[in-house]
Design a protein around this motif. Structure first.
Motif, PDB file in Angstrom:
ATOM      1  N   ALA A 290       0.819  -1.206   0.000  1.00  0.00           N
ATOM      2  CA  ALA A 290       0.000   0.000   0.000  1.00  0.00           C
ATOM      3  C   ALA A 290       0.855   1.259   0.000  1.00  0.00           C
ATOM      4  CB  ALA A 290      -0.925  -0.003   1.213  1.00  0.00           C
ATOM      5  N   ALA A 291       2.045   1.186   0.610  1.00  0.00           N
ATOM      6  CA  ALA A 291       2.939   2.344   0.642  1.00  0.00           C
ATOM      7  C   ALA A 291       3.721   2.511  -0.645  1.00  0.00           C
ATOM      8  CB  ALA A 291       3.900   2.212   1.826  1.00  0.00           C
ATOM      9  N   GLY A 292       3.556   1.591  -1.589  1.00  0.00           N
ATOM     10  CA  GLY A 292       4.237   1.713  -2.877  1.00  0.00           C
ATOM     11  C   GLY A 292       5.657   1.221  -2.872  1.00  0.00           C
ATOM     12  N   ALA A 293       5.980   0.326  -1.975  1.00  0.00           N
ATOM     13  CA  ALA A 293       7.347  -0.184  -1.923  1.00  0.00           C
ATOM     14  C   ALA A 293       7.670  -0.981  -3.175  1.00  0.00           C
ATOM     15  CB  ALA A 293       7.524  -1.058  -0.678  1.00  0.00           C
ATOM     16  N   ALA A 294       8.929  -0.975  -3.515  1.00  0.00           N
ATOM     17  CA  ALA A 294       9.380  -1.731  -4.683  1.00  0.00           C
ATOM     18  C   ALA A 294       9.284  -3.222  -4.387  1.00  0.00           C
ATOM     19  CB  ALA A 294      10.823  -1.356  -5.013  1.00  0.00           C
ATOM     20  N   PRO A 295       9.105  -4.027  -5.444  1.00  0.00           N
ATOM     21  CA  PRO A 295       8.981  -5.482  -5.228  1.00  0.00           C
ATOM     22  C   PRO A 295      10.138  -6.077  -4.438  1.00  0.00           C
ATOM     23  CG  PRO A 295       8.383  -4.909  -7.482  1.00  0.00           C
ATOM     24  CD  PRO A 295       8.938  -3.655  -6.860  1.00  0.00           C
ATOM     25  N   ASP A 296      11.359  -5.548  -4.631  1.00  0.00           N
ATOM     26  CA  ASP A 296      12.508  -6.110  -3.924  1.00  0.00           C
ATOM     27  C   ASP A 296      12.515  -5.740  -2.439  1.00  0.00           C
ATOM     28  OD1 ASP A 296      13.282  -7.152  -6.319  1.00  0.00           O
ATOM     29  OD2 ASP A 296      14.674  -5.521  -6.798  1.00  0.00           O
ATOM     30  N   ASN A 297      11.738  -4.707  -2.071  1.00  0.00           N
ATOM     31  CA  ASN A 297      11.732  -4.255  -0.682  1.00  0.00           C
ATOM     32  C   ASN A 297      10.530  -4.770   0.115  1.00  0.00           C
ATOM     33  OD1 ASN A 297      14.094  -2.765  -1.146  1.00  0.00           O
ATOM     34  ND2 ASN A 297      12.915  -0.967  -1.828  1.00  0.00           N
ATOM     35  N   LEU A 298       9.723  -5.624  -0.479  1.00  0.00           N
ATOM     36  CA  LEU A 298       8.547  -6.139   0.216  1.00  0.00           C
ATOM     37  C   LEU A 298       8.964  -7.178   1.257  1.00  0.00           C
ATOM     38  CD1 LEU A 298       5.992  -6.624  -2.722  1.00  0.00           C
ATOM     39  CD2 LEU A 298       6.072  -4.778  -1.027  1.00  0.00           C
ATOM     40  N   PRO A 299       8.424  -7.101   2.486  1.00  0.00           N
ATOM     41  CA  PRO A 299       8.732  -8.139   3.500  1.00  0.00           C
ATOM     42  C   PRO A 299       8.237  -9.504   3.013  1.00  0.00           C
ATOM     43  CG  PRO A 299       7.667  -6.222   4.508  1.00  0.00           C
ATOM     44  CD  PRO A 299       7.532  -6.047   3.021  1.00  0.00           C
ATOM     45  N   SER A 300       9.012 -10.509   3.310  1.00  0.00           N
ATOM     46  CA  SER A 300       8.635 -11.855   2.883  1.00  0.00           C
ATOM     47  C   SER A 300       7.564 -12.433   3.808  1.00  0.00           C
ATOM     48  CB  SER A 300       9.859 -12.773   2.879  1.00  0.00           C
ATOM     49  OG  SER A 300      10.387 -12.881   4.196  1.00  0.00           O
ATOM     50  N   ILE A 301       6.791 -13.341   3.264  1.00  0.00           N
ATOM     51  CA  ILE A 301       5.770 -14.049   4.043  1.00  0.00           C
ATOM     52  C   ILE A 301       6.263 -15.472   4.243  1.00  0.00           C
ATOM     53  CG2 ILE A 301       3.347 -14.728   4.165  1.00  0.00           C
ATOM     54  CD1 ILE A 301       2.709 -12.547   2.166  1.00  0.00           C
ATOM     55  N   PRO A 302       6.556 -15.882   5.501  1.00  0.00           N
ATOM     56  CA  PRO A 302       7.113 -17.232   5.718  1.00  0.00           C
ATOM     57  C   PRO A 302       6.092 -18.308   5.379  1.00  0.00           C
ATOM     58  CG  PRO A 302       6.519 -16.237   7.810  1.00  0.00           C
ATOM     59  CD  PRO A 302       6.342 -15.166   6.768  1.00  0.00           C
ATOM     60  N   ARG A 303       6.634 -19.477   5.075  1.00  0.00           N
ATOM     61  CA  ARG A 303       5.761 -20.616   4.826  1.00  0.00           C
ATOM     62  C   ARG A 303       5.058 -21.031   6.120  1.00  0.00           C
ATOM     63  NH1 ARG A 303       6.609 -23.256   0.014  1.00  0.00           N
ATOM     64  NH2 ARG A 303       8.401 -22.526  -1.212  1.00  0.00           N
ATOM     65  N   SER A 304       3.879 -21.629   5.991  1.00  0.00           N
ATOM     66  CA  SER A 304       3.102 -22.064   7.154  1.00  0.00           C
ATOM     67  C   SER A 304       2.741 -23.532   7.004  1.00  0.00           C
ATOM     68  CB  SER A 304       1.822 -21.219   7.280  1.00  0.00           C
ATOM     69  OG  SER A 304       0.991 -21.730   8.309  1.00  0.00           O
ATOM     70  N   SER A 305       2.713 -24.228   8.148  1.00  0.00           N
ATOM     71  CA  SER A 305       2.302 -25.636   8.129  1.00  0.00           C
ATOM     72  C   SER A 305       0.785 -25.787   8.040  1.00  0.00           C
ATOM     73  CB  SER A 305       2.808 -26.349   9.397  1.00  0.00           C
ATOM     74  OG  SER A 305       2.304 -25.703  10.567  1.00  0.00           O
ATOM     75  N   ILE A 306       0.074 -24.669   8.197  1.00  0.00           N
ATOM     76  CA  ILE A 306      -1.382 -24.696   8.050  1.00  0.00           C
ATOM     77  C   ILE A 306      -1.712 -24.560   6.572  1.00  0.00           C
ATOM     78  CG2 ILE A 306      -3.548 -23.554   8.661  1.00  0.00           C
ATOM     79  CD1 ILE A 306      -2.243 -22.628  11.234  1.00  0.00           C
ATOM     80  N   ARG A 307      -2.460 -25.520   6.055  1.00  0.00           N
ATOM     81  CA  ARG A 307      -2.703 -25.569   4.615  1.00  0.00           C
ATOM     82  C   ARG A 307      -3.390 -24.307   4.114  1.00  0.00           C
ATOM     83  NH1 ARG A 307      -6.711 -30.152   2.807  1.00  0.00           N
ATOM     84  NH2 ARG A 307      -8.050 -28.776   4.046  1.00  0.00           N
ATOM     85  N   GLU A 308      -4.389 -23.807   4.895  1.00  0.00           N
ATOM     86  CA  GLU A 308      -5.136 -22.632   4.436  1.00  0.00           C
ATOM     87  C   GLU A 308      -4.248 -21.392   4.348  1.00  0.00           C
ATOM     88  OE1 GLU A 308      -7.872 -25.669   5.768  1.00  0.00           O
ATOM     89  OE2 GLU A 308      -6.113 -24.737   6.705  1.00  0.00           O
ATOM     90  N   PHE A 309      -3.345 -21.200   5.340  1.00  0.00           N
ATOM     91  CA  PHE A 309      -2.466 -20.038   5.297  1.00  0.00           C
ATOM     92  C   PHE A 309      -1.399 -20.192   4.214  1.00  0.00           C
ATOM     93  CE2 PHE A 309      -4.035 -18.887   9.566  1.00  0.00           C
ATOM     94  CZ  PHE A 309      -4.290 -17.554   9.329  1.00  0.00           C
ATOM     95  N   GLU A 310      -0.954 -21.387   4.008  1.00  0.00           N
ATOM     96  CA  GLU A 310       0.006 -21.588   2.924  1.00  0.00           C
ATOM     97  C   GLU A 310      -0.646 -21.272   1.585  1.00  0.00           C
ATOM     98  OE1 GLU A 310       3.567 -22.424   0.995  1.00  0.00           O
ATOM     99  OE2 GLU A 310       3.071 -21.899   3.060  1.00  0.00           O
ATOM    100  N   THR A 311      -1.913 -21.671   1.428  1.00  0.00           N
ATOM    101  CA  THR A 311      -2.646 -21.326   0.210  1.00  0.00           C
ATOM    102  C   THR A 311      -2.808 -19.819   0.090  1.00  0.00           C
ATOM    103  OG1 THR A 311      -3.853 -23.422   0.322  1.00  0.00           O
ATOM    104  CG2 THR A 311      -4.814 -21.683  -1.030  1.00  0.00           C
ATOM    105  N   LEU A 312      -3.103 -19.150   1.234  1.00  0.00           N
ATOM    106  CA  LEU A 312      -3.246 -17.694   1.226  1.00  0.00           C
ATOM    107  C   LEU A 312      -1.928 -17.026   0.862  1.00  0.00           C
ATOM    108  CD1 LEU A 312      -4.943 -15.185   1.816  1.00  0.00           C
ATOM    109  CD2 LEU A 312      -4.298 -15.399   4.222  1.00  0.00           C
ATOM    110  N   ARG A 313      -0.810 -17.526   1.415  1.00  0.00           N
ATOM    111  CA  ARG A 313       0.502 -16.940   1.099  1.00  0.00           C
ATOM    112  C   ARG A 313       0.791 -17.013  -0.394  1.00  0.00           C
ATOM    113  NH1 ARG A 313       5.484 -18.450  -0.105  1.00  0.00           N
ATOM    114  NH2 ARG A 313       4.881 -20.643  -0.138  1.00  0.00           N
ATOM    115  N   ARG A 314       0.538 -18.191  -0.955  1.00  0.00           N
ATOM    116  CA  ARG A 314       0.769 -18.338  -2.394  1.00  0.00           C
ATOM    117  C   ARG A 314      -0.161 -17.442  -3.193  1.00  0.00           C
ATOM    118  NH1 ARG A 314       1.180 -24.977  -2.805  1.00  0.00           N
ATOM    119  NH2 ARG A 314       3.075 -25.206  -1.532  1.00  0.00           N
ATOM    120  N   SER A 315      -1.393 -17.293  -2.729  1.00  0.00           N
ATOM    121  CA  SER A 315      -2.344 -16.453  -3.448  1.00  0.00           C
ATOM    122  C   SER A 315      -1.924 -14.992  -3.414  1.00  0.00           C
ATOM    123  CB  SER A 315      -3.747 -16.607  -2.845  1.00  0.00           C
ATOM    124  OG  SER A 315      -4.199 -17.940  -2.930  1.00  0.00           O
TER     125      SER A 315
END
Length: 643
Positions: free
Chosen positions: A292-317
């Motif tokens: 939302a702040a317009g950060a560059a793609p290289d500066n976006l915080p990463s989203i860690p993988r999750s052992s919960i299937r629904e959150f892992e699906t959300l992360r990929r989405s």
């Protein structure tokens, strides 16, 4: 966790109540069993008295009063004193004879066998209980035979069953609360008043349970059972309160400990699951804020993988959506440069420049200049477009925002959105109009699909309640002009059994087949709608009413009742039909729906495969007869009135 703890507490409490009731029922069953045994002992004594009376009457010289010897019957041993009393004998006897005489008089007067309470002559050792049996001793003469015995000799059930009582205290009291027999120290307490007798009397029932104190001073849980055919004798069964409570509390304690362990495990699991959920949520929030702040793609915080299937699906989405957005931005810029967004300039009522027209429509740019572009506009949109552009030219401060259809090189109509505005000089005069055409055909197709879904059932493709109400309104208006219609409400019979037995997939397949049969039965101008799980409705607009509605209903009953083959198996269901006529111009739409529901409810009440017309039962009978006659059948189906 509060609801879980509350529910667990209520469950433990209810379980404890159930355990306590079970323990009480065990004591109650014991008191009932012993009561039946004592009653059987009394019955045996009365049977012996009846036998003695019959023998005494046959023995020559037998006295009508006084002691009767057991030797009157060979091999019969009689415990206690047996006396015969005539109806008119002296009633002023004293001592044991007087008590027996009094009991005999009551038995002769009532004509029924009679049992006395405990009578104490000199002391507990001399206590006696008497049993009186009336009998006919001659013409118009009645006598009674009376057995007086020690109470411990009368009640044998306790001695016979004492070995099986397992520490349970059992006693028998007379109607005054005096102890007749006792499983523990009987000689010591015979004739004394039972403790807490007032509590037993206050209960006022033939059986019950309460906490009491024994003669020895111990606290017990006591159950009692009154004996039939006695003056209020009671069999009492008591168990030490500590033993009684342990019987139901020990399982409850185990259950409570198990519940606490389960709650502790649940709390631990909740904390662990909370961490699994919270960490990826926080990462997702940081990533979204950076986007939302317009950060560059290289500066976006990463989203860690999750052992919960629904959150892992959300992360990929989320990652896929961000990638798609960046690609879309590049694609938009490329399409703008390539002309996929058509840009135009308008001066003096004519199109003077256009870019991207050929990419959008497949037609040369030159064919759109001037007013030639109007030839590519859909005829239904052309006039409204001219009015809108004329109005916009007259009001230079108004922006242009229109949607219309244009024809491409293949002859297909595509939806576009035209947005533009006037370019003004320093004095506010219009220099020209500029704008852009955007291809919105996919959006329009989606809107059309959504509009179709809003008015149609997704499973069967039939109309839904929204379309039903829409189609009813013009039929009601036609009724005001004297043109009648009809509303048919349908409910499938036995569908739930098919759905439960064969599964929802088979149920959906069956509903689709029913929808096809309803379409085949209905007329071209009739609306067939699905208004519920297995509920349908038909709006009939044409024909002579109510004949055509009734004929349609009977055809539907016959068609829907024919066998189906679902998932390779034969299935048979039925349908009930309620009809209301649309003839009264004052009847509202909601009233019609209620009337159809009432007629359908009455049809369902009458059994499967029935047809009912709202307040037209006689008409339905005549119509059914005509329909059956035209089909070469006998009597028509049953008809009923609703409303």
């Amino acid at each position: 966790m509060l609801p879980i703890i509350t529910v667990t507490g209520i469950g433990v409490w209810k379980t404890g109540e159930a355990y306590r009731q079970t323990a009480t029922a065990r004591l109650d069953d014991t008191s009932k069993t012993l009561a039946r045994a004592v009653e059987a002992d009394l019955d045996r004594r009365f049977a012996l008295l009846r036998l003695l009376a019959s023998v005494a009457m046959k023995v020559d010289g037998a006295e009508t009063s006084g002691l009767v010897s057991g030797s009157l019957i060979d091999d019969v041993v009689v415990e206690g004193d047996v006396r015969l009393f005539g109806q008119s004998e002296d009633k002023d006897m004293v001592g044991a004879a007087g008590l027996a005489r009094s009991l005999a008089s009551r038995a002769i007067a009532s004509g029924h066998r009679t049992v006395s309470n405990l009578a104490m002559e000199e002391g507990p050792a001399d206590g006696r209980v008497s049993l009186a049996m009336p009998f006919d001793s001659g013409p118009n003469e009645r006598s009674a035979i009376v057995l007086s015995v020690r109470p411990q000799d009368l009640v044998k059930a306790l001695q016979q069953r004492g070995h099986a009582l397992n520490g349970i205290l059992v006693a028998v009291t007379d109607g005054n609360g005096r102890i007749l027999a006792r499983s523990r120290d009987p000689e010591r307490f015979i004739g004394s008043l039972a403790p807490d007798w007032d509590k037993l009397v206050a209960i006022g029932d033939d059986d019950g349970a309460f906490e009491a104190v024994t003669k020895e001073g111990g606290t017990v849980m006591m159950t009692f059972q009154r004996l039939d055919g006695t003056p209020g004798w009671v069999v009492v069964v008591a168990e030490p309160l500590a033993v009684f409570n342990a019987r139901w509390r020990n399982p409850l304690v185990g259950l409570l400990i198990g519940g606490l362990i389960a709650i502790a495990a649940t709390v631990a699991a909740a904390i662990w699951i909370g961490r699994l959920i919270l960490d990826p949520v926080n990462a997702l929030a940081r990533n979204s804020a950076a986007i939302a702040a317009g950060a560059a793609p290289d500066n976006l915080p990463s989203i860690p993988r999750s052992s919960i299937r629904e959150f892992e699906t959300l992360r990929r989405s989320v990652e896929a959506a961000e990638k798609t957005r960046r690609e879309s931005d590049r694609r938009y810029r490329t399409m703008s440069r390539a002309g996929a967004l058509v840009m135009w300039r308008w001066q003096d009522g004519a199109l003077v420049w256009i870019a991207g027209w050929e990419e959008l429509t497949g037609q040369p740019q030159e064919n759109a200049l001037g007013t030639n572009w109007l030839e590519s506009i859909h005829p239904e949109d052309r006039q409204s477009l001219l009015v809108a552009t004329s109005t916009s030219e007259a009001q230079t401060r108004q922006y242009l925002d229109l949607e219309f259809r244009v024809r491409d090189a293949d002859g297909q109509w595509r939806w576009v959105r035209d947005r533009g505005g006037a370019v003004l000089d320093e004095n506010g005069a219009v220099l020209e109009w500029v704008g852009v055409l955007e291809d919105i055909d996919l959006r329009k197709q989606s809107e059309a699909r959504i509009a179709h879904m809003a008015r149609h059932d997704s499973l069967t493709g039939l109309g839904n309640r929204v379309m039903l109400r829409e189609r009813l309104k013009p039929v009601i208006r036609r009724a005001r002009r004297g043109v009648s219609g009809a509303l048919l409400g349908l409910d499938l019979d036995l569908f739930k059994q098919v759905n439960d037995t064969h599964g929802h997939a088979a149920g959906d397949e069956l509903l689709c087949e029913v929808a096809n049969r309803l379409r085949a039965c209905a007329g071209m101008d009739d609306l067939v709608a699905r208004v519920g799980g297995d509920e349908f409705a038909i709006v009939q607009q044409e024909g002579e009413q109510p004949d055509v509605a009734a004929e349609l209903a009977y055809n539907i009953v016959e068609a829907v009742s024919a066998p189906y083959y679902v998932d390779g198996r034969e299935v048979v269901i039925g349908v009930s039909v309620g009809i209301t006529l649309i003839a009264d111009p004052e009847t509202s739409l909601d009233d019609l729906l209620r009337r159809a529901d009432k007629a359908l409810y009455r049809a369902k009440q009458n059994g499967r495969g029935q047809v009912c017309i709202y307040e037209h039962d006689l008409l339905l009978g005549e119509i059914a007869a005509r329909i059956d006659e035209s089909k070469g059948k006998g009597a028509g189906p049953a008809q009923q009135k609703a409303g």
